[in-house]
Design an enzyme around this catalytic site. Structure first.
Site, PDB file in Angstrom:
ATOM      1  N   CYS A 113      -4.462   1.515 -14.937  1.00 29.96           N
ATOM      2  CA  CYS A 113      -4.339   0.771 -13.676  1.00 29.96           C
ATOM      3  C   CYS A 113      -5.359  -0.364 -13.541  1.00 29.96           C
ATOM      4  CB  CYS A 113      -4.444   1.719 -12.487  1.00 29.96           C
ATOM      5  SG  CYS A 113      -3.181   2.995 -12.504  1.00 29.96           S
ATOM      6  N   HIS A 249      -6.789  -2.529  -6.361  1.00 29.79           N
ATOM      7  CA  HIS A 249      -5.694  -1.766  -6.954  1.00 29.79           C
ATOM      8  C   HIS A 249      -4.988  -0.982  -5.858  1.00 29.79           C
ATOM      9  CE1 HIS A 249      -3.287   0.722  -9.382  1.00 29.79           C
ATOM     10  NE2 HIS A 249      -4.041   1.801  -9.294  1.00 29.79           N
ATOM     11  N   ASN A 279       2.078   2.873  -6.466  1.00 30.61           N
ATOM     12  CA  ASN A 279       1.093   2.494  -7.478  1.00 30.61           C
ATOM     13  C   ASN A 279       1.839   2.022  -8.731  1.00 30.61           C
ATOM     14  OD1 ASN A 279      -0.823   2.384  -9.497  1.00 30.61           O
ATOM     15  ND2 ASN A 279      -1.801   4.309  -8.977  1.00 30.61           N
TER      16      ASN A 279
HETATM   17  N1  COA Z   1       4.253  16.830  -0.665  1.00 28.87           N
HETATM   18  C1  COA Z   1       3.829  17.891   0.029  1.00 28.87           C
HETATM   19  N2  COA Z   1       2.715  18.571  -0.282  1.00 28.87           N
HETATM   20  C2  COA Z   1       2.024  18.136  -1.362  1.00 28.87           C
HETATM   21  C3  COA Z   1       2.434  17.033  -2.121  1.00 28.87           C
HETATM   22  C4  COA Z   1       3.593  16.379  -1.745  1.00 28.87           C
HETATM   23  N3  COA Z   1       4.082  15.315  -2.406  1.00 28.87           N
HETATM   24  N4  COA Z   1       1.541  16.841  -3.109  1.00 28.87           N
HETATM   25  C5  COA Z   1       0.594  17.790  -2.970  1.00 28.87           C
HETATM   26  N5  COA Z   1       0.898  18.577  -1.907  1.00 28.87           N
HETATM   27  C6  COA Z   1       0.176  19.733  -1.403  1.00 28.87           C
HETATM   28  C7  COA Z   1      -0.766  20.298  -2.422  1.00 28.87           C
HETATM   29  O1  COA Z   1      -0.049  21.172  -3.316  1.00 28.87           O
HETATM   30  C8  COA Z   1      -1.736  21.052  -1.534  1.00 28.87           C
HETATM   31  O2  COA Z   1      -1.159  22.278  -1.175  1.00 28.87           O
HETATM   32  P1  COA Z   1      -2.000  23.637  -1.326  1.00 28.87           P
HETATM   33  O3  COA Z   1      -3.220  23.431  -0.443  1.00 28.87           O
HETATM   34  O4  COA Z   1      -1.062  24.663  -0.829  1.00 28.87           O
HETATM   35  O5  COA Z   1      -2.330  23.730  -2.766  1.00 28.87           O
HETATM   36  C9  COA Z   1      -1.784  20.203  -0.274  1.00 28.87           C
HETATM   37  O6  COA Z   1      -0.656  19.327  -0.330  1.00 28.87           O
HETATM   38  C10 COA Z   1      -3.031  19.385  -0.110  1.00 28.87           C
HETATM   39  O7  COA Z   1      -3.301  18.749  -1.333  1.00 28.87           O
HETATM   40  P2  COA Z   1      -4.556  17.854  -1.480  1.00 28.87           P
HETATM   41  O8  COA Z   1      -4.724  17.567  -2.937  1.00 28.87           O
HETATM   42  O9  COA Z   1      -5.700  18.424  -0.731  1.00 28.87           O
HETATM   43  O10 COA Z   1      -4.119  16.529  -0.721  1.00 28.87           O
HETATM   44  P3  COA Z   1      -4.920  15.204  -0.604  1.00 28.87           P
HETATM   45  O11 COA Z   1      -5.138  14.900   0.822  1.00 28.87           O
HETATM   46  O12 COA Z   1      -6.109  15.194  -1.517  1.00 28.87           O
HETATM   47  O13 COA Z   1      -3.901  14.150  -1.189  1.00 28.87           O
HETATM   48  C11 COA Z   1      -3.379  12.888  -3.149  1.00 28.87           C
HETATM   49  C12 COA Z   1      -3.417  14.266  -2.518  1.00 28.87           C
HETATM   50  C13 COA Z   1      -2.822  13.031  -4.562  1.00 28.87           C
HETATM   51  C14 COA Z   1      -2.465  12.011  -2.323  1.00 28.87           C
HETATM   52  C15 COA Z   1      -4.825  12.303  -3.171  1.00 28.87           C
HETATM   53  O14 COA Z   1      -5.708  13.245  -3.731  1.00 28.87           O
HETATM   54  C16 COA Z   1      -4.887  11.022  -3.940  1.00 28.87           C
HETATM   55  O15 COA Z   1      -4.325  10.033  -3.559  1.00 28.87           O
HETATM   56  N6  COA Z   1      -5.649  10.992  -5.052  1.00 28.87           N
HETATM   57  C17 COA Z   1      -5.779   9.816  -5.878  1.00 28.87           C
HETATM   58  C18 COA Z   1      -4.530   9.649  -6.707  1.00 28.87           C
HETATM   59  C19 COA Z   1      -4.446   8.299  -7.315  1.00 28.87           C
HETATM   60  O16 COA Z   1      -4.500   7.324  -6.641  1.00 28.87           O
HETATM   61  N7  COA Z   1      -4.255   8.264  -8.649  1.00 28.87           N
HETATM   62  C20 COA Z   1      -4.120   7.067  -9.381  1.00 28.87           C
HETATM   63  C21 COA Z   1      -5.412   6.318  -9.452  1.00 28.87           C
HETATM   64  S1  COA Z   1      -5.258   4.922 -10.462  1.00 28.87           S
END
Ligand code: COA
Length: 322
Positions: A113, A249, A279
């Protein structure tokens, strides 16, 4: 002193829109969860017969038109992608042929990315050294091809697209600075853990998918991208108030907002496209730049800071005087 300067931008998004509502019927998620955790409402997905080079060609032709140059003036092509059409030749070579060009160096850069920022850094150095007078720099991805569409933790985040710029040599800046960084000790936090040399059988079985430790990536992205702002401004002896636009980004609206808050950049100075694009990896920054140029927000004479963050980890910035 010789500088490189962006004289044209282009962008392309595939036709097919994939909405959060459609994702609700594919995986255990809700429109509201995706919107509140990511800010993404839809993303584009390449057609089955559409490849990274096709997306790159559309964006490149638009950038060439905007620059009002003869394509034959291009003497360097640097293309950032994680999703190359083939193992080899490079997608840059495929693009060169599509554009009817021959002889000039054309190669791919792989920094996921942050790829477009790395490609721009490379091209800027070619131009400043005198090795190139007119460079085409592209970020293009069919990231949907390395997503497990049954994994709700990753599949809601990504989309396909391409962005491009034409850079020429100029006595006036232009690109004021580029800062590029990598740290491979974070290799397992965001990756596709298979490839040609390792676990090729999984690739053959169609299981080359992105895996991610979302929380860790989130924290790292916020720290790295806010530190990049300080680094670029300090190196150029600029105050944050002098910055006209931040183009980060486009991974997640919460990452973008946290970066702006930590670095003290007000929301109205931050270009955001993640709602409609998701993304798009190496394409995200040039697509956002192109959108802000075309809708008249980014104009001549402004200071614009581009920054990227990706798997590796890789991260980097390019400060521009438009
Ligand atoms: N729909 C519903 N629930 C979802 C889900 C979805 N699409 N994806 C994950 N969950 C669930 C998880 O399984 C978790 O459930 P659990 O507590 O029962 O295990 C719950 O939602 C909370 O997950 P969590 O990881 O705490 O959520 P978050 O607020 O951290 O958000 C992301 C998750 C992935 C959106 C966030 O961590 C993020 O954006 N990270 C960076 C990712 C990124 O940008 N990557 C590329 C960088 S170049």
């Amino acid at each position: 002193m010789k500088f490189s300067r962006i004289i044209g931008t282009g962008g392309y998004l595939p036709e097919k829109v994939l909405t959060n509502r459609e994702l609700e019927s594919m995986i255990d998620t809700t429109e509201q969860w995706i919107m509140s955790r990511t800010g993404i409402s839809e993303r584009r997905i390449a057609a089955d017969d559409e490849f990274t080079v096709d997306l790159a060609e559309h964006a490149a032709r638009q950038a060439i038109d905007a620059a009002a140059i003869n394509p034959r003036e291009i003497d360097l092509i640097v293309l950032a992608t994680t999703t190359a059409d083939q193992v080899f030749p490079s997608t840059a070579c495929l693009l060169q042929h599509r554009l009817g060009l021959e002889g000039c160096p054309a190669f791919d850069v792989q920094a996921v990315c942050a790829g477009f920022i790395f490609a721009l850094g490379v091209a800027d150095n070619f131009v400043r050294s005198g090795a190139s007078r007119c460079a085409l720099v592209v970020g293009a991805e069919t990231f949907s091809r390395i997503i497990d569409w049954s994994d709700r933790r990753t599949c809601v985040l990504f989309g396909d697209g391409a962005g491009a710029v034409v850079l020429t040599a100029d006595s006036q800046p232009g690109v004021l600075s580029t800062h590029l960084h990598s740290d491979g000790k974070y290799k397992d936090l965001l990756c596709v853990p298979v490839g040609i040399s390792r676990n090729f059988s999984k690739v053959q079985a169609g299981a080359a998918y992105t895996t991610m430790q979302g929380g860790e990536v989130f924290r790292w992205a916020v720290t790295a991208m806010s530190d990049l702002i300080d680094e670029a401004l300090t190196a150029n002896r600029l105050h944050k108030e002098q910055l006209d636009w931040l183009i980060p980004h486009q991974a997640n609206i919460r990452i973008i907002e946290a970066v702006g808050k930590r670095a003290g950049i007000p929301k109205h100075k931050v270009v955001v496209t993640v709602q409609q694009h998701g993304n798009t990896s190496a394409a995200s920054v040039p697509l956002a730049l192109d959108q802000a140029v075309r809708d008249g927000r980014v104009t001549a004479g402004q200071y614009v800071l581009l920054e990227g963050f990706g798997g590796g980890f890789t991260w980097g910035s390019a400060l521009l005087k438009m």
